[in-house]
Design a protein around this motif. Structure first.
Motif, PDB file in Angstrom:
ATOM      1  N   HIS A 104       0.812  -1.218   0.000  1.00 29.50           N
ATOM      2  CA  HIS A 104       0.000   0.000   0.000  1.00 29.50           C
ATOM      3  C   HIS A 104       0.846   1.269   0.000  1.00 29.50           C
ATOM      4  CE1 HIS A 104      -3.761  -2.201   0.693  1.00 29.50           C
ATOM      5  NE2 HIS A 104      -2.983  -3.027   1.378  1.00 29.50           N
ATOM      6  N   TRP A 105       2.128   1.118   0.231  1.00 27.74           N
ATOM      7  CA  TRP A 105       3.011   2.286   0.216  1.00 27.74           C
ATOM      8  C   TRP A 105       3.345   2.622  -1.238  1.00 27.74           C
ATOM      9  CZ3 TRP A 105       4.269   6.308   2.821  1.00 27.74           C
ATOM     10  CH2 TRP A 105       5.470   7.002   2.581  1.00 27.74           C
ATOM     11  N   PRO A 106       3.133   3.849  -1.660  1.00 29.77           N
ATOM     12  CA  PRO A 106       3.277   4.150  -3.094  1.00 29.77           C
ATOM     13  C   PRO A 106       4.713   4.423  -3.549  1.00 29.77           C
ATOM     14  CG  PRO A 106       2.445   6.063  -1.931  1.00 29.77           C
ATOM     15  CD  PRO A 106       2.548   4.967  -0.903  1.00 29.77           C
ATOM     16  N   TYR A 107       5.672   4.338  -2.664  1.00 31.20           N
ATOM     17  CA  TYR A 107       7.087   4.467  -2.994  1.00 31.20           C
ATOM     18  C   TYR A 107       7.450   5.770  -3.712  1.00 31.20           C
ATOM     19  CZ  TYR A 107       7.714  -0.260  -1.341  1.00 31.20           C
ATOM     20  OH  TYR A 107       7.767  -1.368  -0.541  1.00 31.20           O
ATOM     21  N   PRO A 108       7.388   6.873  -2.984  1.00 34.03           N
ATOM     22  CA  PRO A 108       7.845   8.142  -3.565  1.00 34.03           C
ATOM     23  C   PRO A 108       9.349   8.105  -3.829  1.00 34.03           C
ATOM     24  CG  PRO A 108       7.462   8.387  -1.204  1.00 34.03           C
ATOM     25  CD  PRO A 108       6.946   7.029  -1.591  1.00 34.03           C
ATOM     26  N   SER A 109       9.757   8.837  -4.830  1.00 32.98           N
ATOM     27  CA  SER A 109      11.175   8.913  -5.186  1.00 32.98           C
ATOM     28  C   SER A 109      11.799  10.157  -4.560  1.00 32.98           C
ATOM     29  CB  SER A 109      11.313   8.991  -6.705  1.00 32.98           C
ATOM     30  OG  SER A 109      10.700  10.189  -7.159  1.00 32.98           O
ATOM     31  N   ILE A 110      13.096  10.296  -4.734  1.00 33.79           N
ATOM     32  CA  ILE A 110      13.780  11.524  -4.326  1.00 33.79           C
ATOM     33  C   ILE A 110      13.152  12.711  -5.064  1.00 33.79           C
ATOM     34  CG2 ILE A 110      15.978  12.771  -4.536  1.00 33.79           C
ATOM     35  CD1 ILE A 110      16.182  10.733  -2.335  1.00 33.79           C
ATOM     36  N   TYR A 111      12.870  12.506  -6.336  1.00 28.15           N
ATOM     37  CA  TYR A 111      12.238  13.542  -7.156  1.00 28.15           C
ATOM     38  C   TYR A 111      10.903  13.971  -6.545  1.00 28.15           C
ATOM     39  CZ  TYR A 111      10.137  15.559 -11.422  1.00 28.15           C
ATOM     40  OH  TYR A 111       9.526  16.375 -12.338  1.00 28.15           O
ATOM     41  N   ASP A 112      10.089  13.002  -6.119  1.00 25.68           N
ATOM     42  CA  ASP A 112       8.796  13.329  -5.501  1.00 25.68           C
ATOM     43  C   ASP A 112       8.982  14.127  -4.215  1.00 25.68           C
ATOM     44  OD1 ASP A 112       7.173  11.966  -7.408  1.00 25.68           O
ATOM     45  OD2 ASP A 112       7.700  10.061  -6.468  1.00 25.68           O
ATOM     46  N   PHE A 149      17.115  18.928  -6.054  1.00 19.60           N
ATOM     47  CA  PHE A 149      16.493  20.254  -5.938  1.00 19.60           C
ATOM     48  C   PHE A 149      17.241  21.261  -6.814  1.00 19.60           C
ATOM     49  CE2 PHE A 149      14.919  24.159  -4.275  1.00 19.60           C
ATOM     50  CZ  PHE A 149      13.702  23.882  -3.667  1.00 19.60           C
ATOM     51  N   ALA A 150      18.567  21.217  -6.736  1.00 21.25           N
ATOM     52  CA  ALA A 150      19.374  22.194  -7.482  1.00 21.25           C
ATOM     53  C   ALA A 150      19.291  21.974  -8.989  1.00 21.25           C
ATOM     54  CB  ALA A 150      20.830  22.119  -7.021  1.00 21.25           C
ATOM     55  N   ALA A 151      19.121  20.712  -9.403  1.00 23.46           N
ATOM     56  CA  ALA A 151      19.028  20.423 -10.838  1.00 23.46           C
ATOM     57  C   ALA A 151      17.651  20.795 -11.380  1.00 23.46           C
ATOM     58  CB  ALA A 151      19.310  18.943 -11.100  1.00 23.46           C
ATOM     59  N   ALA A 189      16.927  13.277 -11.884  1.00 22.29           N
ATOM     60  CA  ALA A 189      15.896  13.174 -12.923  1.00 22.29           C
ATOM     61  C   ALA A 189      15.391  14.536 -13.366  1.00 22.29           C
ATOM     62  CB  ALA A 189      14.728  12.337 -12.400  1.00 22.29           C
ATOM     63  N   LEU A 190      15.365  14.735 -14.663  1.00 23.62           N
ATOM     64  CA  LEU A 190      14.678  15.882 -15.263  1.00 23.62           C
ATOM     65  C   LEU A 190      13.707  15.303 -16.284  1.00 23.62           C
ATOM     66  CD1 LEU A 190      17.805  18.174 -15.785  1.00 23.62           C
ATOM     67  CD2 LEU A 190      16.064  18.376 -13.988  1.00 23.62           C
ATOM     68  N   TRP A 240      23.997  11.428 -14.580  1.00 25.51           N
ATOM     69  CA  TRP A 240      25.035  12.446 -14.670  1.00 25.51           C
ATOM     70  C   TRP A 240      24.723  13.571 -15.654  1.00 25.51           C
ATOM     71  CZ3 TRP A 240      29.637   8.424 -14.478  1.00 25.51           C
ATOM     72  CH2 TRP A 240      29.837   8.046 -13.145  1.00 25.51           C
ATOM     73  N   PRO A 241      24.159  13.267 -16.831  1.00 23.90           N
ATOM     74  CA  PRO A 241      23.867  14.377 -17.761  1.00 23.90           C
ATOM     75  C   PRO A 241      22.964  15.446 -17.140  1.00 23.90           C
ATOM     76  CG  PRO A 241      23.734  12.287 -18.914  1.00 23.90           C
ATOM     77  CD  PRO A 241      23.901  11.961 -17.448  1.00 23.90           C
ATOM     78  N   ALA A 242      22.075  15.038 -16.218  1.00 26.96           N
ATOM     79  CA  ALA A 242      21.175  16.015 -15.589  1.00 26.96           C
ATOM     80  C   ALA A 242      21.935  17.007 -14.719  1.00 26.96           C
ATOM     81  CB  ALA A 242      20.108  15.289 -14.767  1.00 26.96           C
ATOM     82  N   LEU A 243      23.188  16.697 -14.390  1.00 29.68           N
ATOM     83  CA  LEU A 243      23.997  17.641 -13.612  1.00 29.68           C
ATOM     84  C   LEU A 243      24.251  18.920 -14.397  1.00 29.68           C
ATOM     85  CD1 LEU A 243      26.584  15.155 -12.058  1.00 29.68           C
ATOM     86  CD2 LEU A 243      24.973  16.574 -10.777  1.00 29.68           C
ATOM     87  N   GLY A 244      24.144  18.831 -15.704  1.00 30.90           N
ATOM     88  CA  GLY A 244      24.339  20.007 -16.540  1.00 30.90           C
ATOM     89  C   GLY A 244      23.336  21.110 -16.251  1.00 30.90           C
ATOM     90  N   ALA A 245      22.224  20.767 -15.590  1.00 26.68           N
ATOM     91  CA  ALA A 245      21.191  21.769 -15.279  1.00 26.68           C
ATOM     92  C   ALA A 245      21.535  22.596 -14.041  1.00 26.68           C
ATOM     93  CB  ALA A 245      19.844  21.074 -15.073  1.00 26.68           C
ATOM     94  N   VAL A 246      22.461  22.110 -13.238  1.00 26.08           N
ATOM     95  CA  VAL A 246      22.797  22.800 -11.984  1.00 26.08           C
ATOM     96  C   VAL A 246      23.571  24.084 -12.290  1.00 26.08           C
ATOM     97  CG1 VAL A 246      24.138  22.645  -9.841  1.00 26.08           C
ATOM     98  CG2 VAL A 246      22.853  20.654 -10.663  1.00 26.08           C
TER      99      VAL A 246
END
Lengths: 466, 466
Positions: free
Chosen positions: A194-202, A248-250, A367-368, A376-382
């Motif tokens: 029943h736990w919906p498993y939120p991610s770091i992104y969530d 958060f920063a990305a 994640a973006l 790692w490519p998403a680090l380019g957004a920071v």
């Protein structure tokens, strides 16, 4: 606090009772803050077996002996709950709850009546330019993170200058969690299915809503480059907290002035996953685990002991054990004594929450989603001024990974890698124990330099844009 | 071997069935040895999921399909048992049992009807100067060690030149063990409280008796410097086998010409103990473990899976996982696939034997009880030409420990440290898997140089006495 009359008429013995925390409650420090440094001599230090990871009196014992009742996060109605306009905070820390209603997670499942519990230390200034976001790490609650935060430059996060918002990660037992509560109060769900498993992104999406709704910050709107308010002065995280900080920063680059990643990474590496798998498998080995219903039918003491024993082999370095540093710090006479104490740090935790947090950890990758960009490519957004502080001997967040990340931080105003020189492995980033003074000082000084925009250029050939 | 008629009249399909081993049975190699290299092309290689750690057909399945019955070590009466005069061996390997009667162990307890099962490859020469002692490692039997041994210089231990005696460690399921046997035959004891827990030292005492009684070697008498026979050409051990090799060389210096320590140490370090504790604790977490009687009431599949998962995090290095080398070797498509296979290597093992072997490992420290000398100082007794081969990325037998040991080998005729350059961690010393060719070659060449008395001076400032 309970006063006891003693034989000496001019003396009163005091017992301090605090709710259980996973880590050492810094009782001596709390007493000093309460009475001021002038009464240092009067503060009795815990001796012998009380050193290390235990509080002088655990909450359960205090309840029994003193009749104390602790505040239950479940049954209480904390001040400042829900969707409301910006409110004022005193300089003393305040714990509040942010209710978000039913939230659709990125995996499509619903987290019902989602709630983030957060603690605010210090006061936001007029323009909100002094806000610091500090998400919690695996197994930790806001209580456990207080040791870094306080008035004055001896603290990593100085509440004379900054307003620090500590947000409890989902599943940590304080914010929405499979099993939730402090002390005796739990809200039971009928199994982890029943736990919906939120991610770091969530987690980060909800943190952004919290900062917007409660503090009036412009976070979510900032992603397209237009923001009317100041960015966060700093997002600071350790371990899983560092994952949230990175995310958060990305995701909201214009809302983050500075980023400090302590013993964290932009993805959970294969080796890290092997560690997590061993923890999950050992915990579920307990006879109380009911596989069909994805729940424990009783407290899995054996499983939690195995869990803690495995952790002891990963949380500290080979060199730490080789040097028998556990004998140098605290009062551990032997390896077995040290391991018993290490394991005790886990046996009171709720096993469902542990499994839920491990799942969040296991699945992490920066994640973006709107750009289809992950890892790692998403680090380019920071774009933040970024400080990476892995520990030189961390086994599952190795310096090598931070070096790779540094190469991908191509849009950061500045980025530098400052490994914590220590044998304490992953624990080095959480320096609240006896013997960790050097690590605490190192981290504090690097973070202060970051906040003063000093020490910008990286020694490993990093870049400096501004 | 079973021949099956196929559609093609000139072809016969063959199935090879081998008893279960912990590690990959090198089926292809065995087939080639049987038919010779001329029929290379005719040997079908195992494909897909059969690559890696599995035999093409496991013993249980072969029993079921082909009606095979495997030799039981318990019920058989192997040739060459007991206290007897020197006998002759053929050049083909022979497995025998050495019965020692009731043995008083160094902890004062009695190992009843003690029995060492050993395999002899090749033939001793007239003066016994070509004998090599090769004790087994954790979880391995003599069968698992055969891949290093054979006729010709492509083998680490060349049976054209040497007579290799592989001795099964006590508790490995073949020599005296809590639960013993191959296939379906087991001798049950009523719980581990009845197991007297022999040490590495106890193993070595029995190995010395075996070499004296069966081969006529002068071992035990050699400790006072007077020996009428040749010393062993080499004692070679990997991991727990290396512990036995070290102990043998320290206890009987005049009986050992050369010593090769592969991924081993002269004591079980604190960090290593944390690893072992986590294995023991996880295994005992299984619901089948009955603490009061120190035994499992059924096969602890959950516990063994946790055991294997923990092992996977220690047996190979961070770099191995970071590079996803499991995809390069064998047919593992993903981390999960690799881990499942790793875990499968443990699920058939007897859990009592595992706990008994872990106890022997945990308690190891090089011992010269008559001199009251233990641990690193006991290395001063070793006089052999000594080769230390830790793996550069071994987590629990780190190179650092070998460096310390080198400093204590003050009486060795020569001593050198030659770390195996590899990302395979502890597994590098047991290079029988796909992708381990470089490690196998490295070890073989260093051992050949040792046997030729070459490469004597150590590059780390080691010493050369002779």
């Amino acid at each position: 606090l309970a006063g006891l009359q003693t034989e000496e008429p001019n003396h009163v013995s005091l017992l301090l009772a605090a709710p259980e925390t996973r880590f050492e409650a810094d009782t001596e420090h709390l007493l000093r803050r309460h009475w001021g440094d002038t009464r240092n001599e009067a503060v009795a230090r815990p001796q012998g077996p009380l050193k290390g990871n235990t509080s002088p009196i655990c909450g359960a014992k205090a309840s029994e002996v003193l009749g104390f009742k602790y505040r239950s996060w479940q049954s209480s109605q904390p001040v400042g709950s829900g969707h409301q306009q910006r409110r004022s905070f005193s300089s003393v820390s305040t714990v509040s709850s942010f209710r978000c209603g039913d939230v659709t997670l990125s995996n499509g499942r619903i987290l019902e009546d989602a709630e983030l519990v957060y603690e605010v230390h210090g006061k936001p200034n007029e323009t909100n330019s002094n806000l610091v976001l500090h998400p919690t790490s695996f197994g930790a609650t806001h209580d456990d993170l207080g040791y870094r935060i306080g008035p004055g430059s001896e603290y990593t996060l100085d509440t004379d200058k900054y307003c620090v918002v500590v947000v409890n990660m989902l599943a940590n037992g304080v914010s929405s969690s499979p099993y939730r509560g402090y002390g005796e109060c739990y809200k039971r769900i009928s199994g982890l299915s029943h736990w919906p498993y939120p991610s770091i992104y969530d987690n980060v999406l909800l943190q952004a809503r919290l900062l917007e709704d409660v503090f009036g910050l412009s976070v979510i709107g900032s992603s397209d480059g237009h923001t009317g308010s100041s960015p966060l002065a700093l997002v600071f995280g350790y371990s899983m907290g560092a994952m949230q900080a990175y995310q958060f920063a990305a995701l909201y680059p214009n809302a983050v002035q500075r980023l400090a990643v302590v013993c964290g990474a932009a993805r959970t590496s294969p080796y890290n996953k092997v560690f997590l798998k061993s923890l999950m498998t050992a915990l579920k080995t307990d006879a109380h685990w009911l596989e069909e219903e994805e729940r424990f039918t009783g407290h899995p003491m054996r499983g939690l002991k195995a869990f803690g024993t495995i952790y002891a082999g990963w949380g500290l370095s080979e060199e730490f054990y080789r040097n028998e540093e556990f004998k140098q710090h605290g009062s551990f006479e032997s390896l077995n004594h040290f391991l018993d104490d290490y394991v005790d740090g886990f046996t009171d935790l709720d096993p469902h929450n542990l499994l839920a947090m491990l799942a969040t950890w296991y699945g992490f990758e920066l994640a973006l989603p709107s750009e289809g960009c992950y890892g790692w490519p998403a680090l380019g957004a920071v774009t933040s001024d970024t400080l990476l502080m892995p520990c030189s001997s961390d086994r599952y967040f190795p310096v090598t990974d931070s070096e790779q990340e540094l190469k991908h931080l191509t849009s950061a105003r500045s980025a530098r890698l400052r490994p914590i020189p220590s044998t304490w492995g992953h624990r080095a980033g959480d320096p609240h124990r006896q013997g960790q003074e050097a690590q605490a000082t190192f981290i504090r000084n690097k973070v202060h330099a970051l906040l003063k925009d000093e020490d910008l250029r990286d020694h490993l050939g990093g870049h400096l844009v501004k």
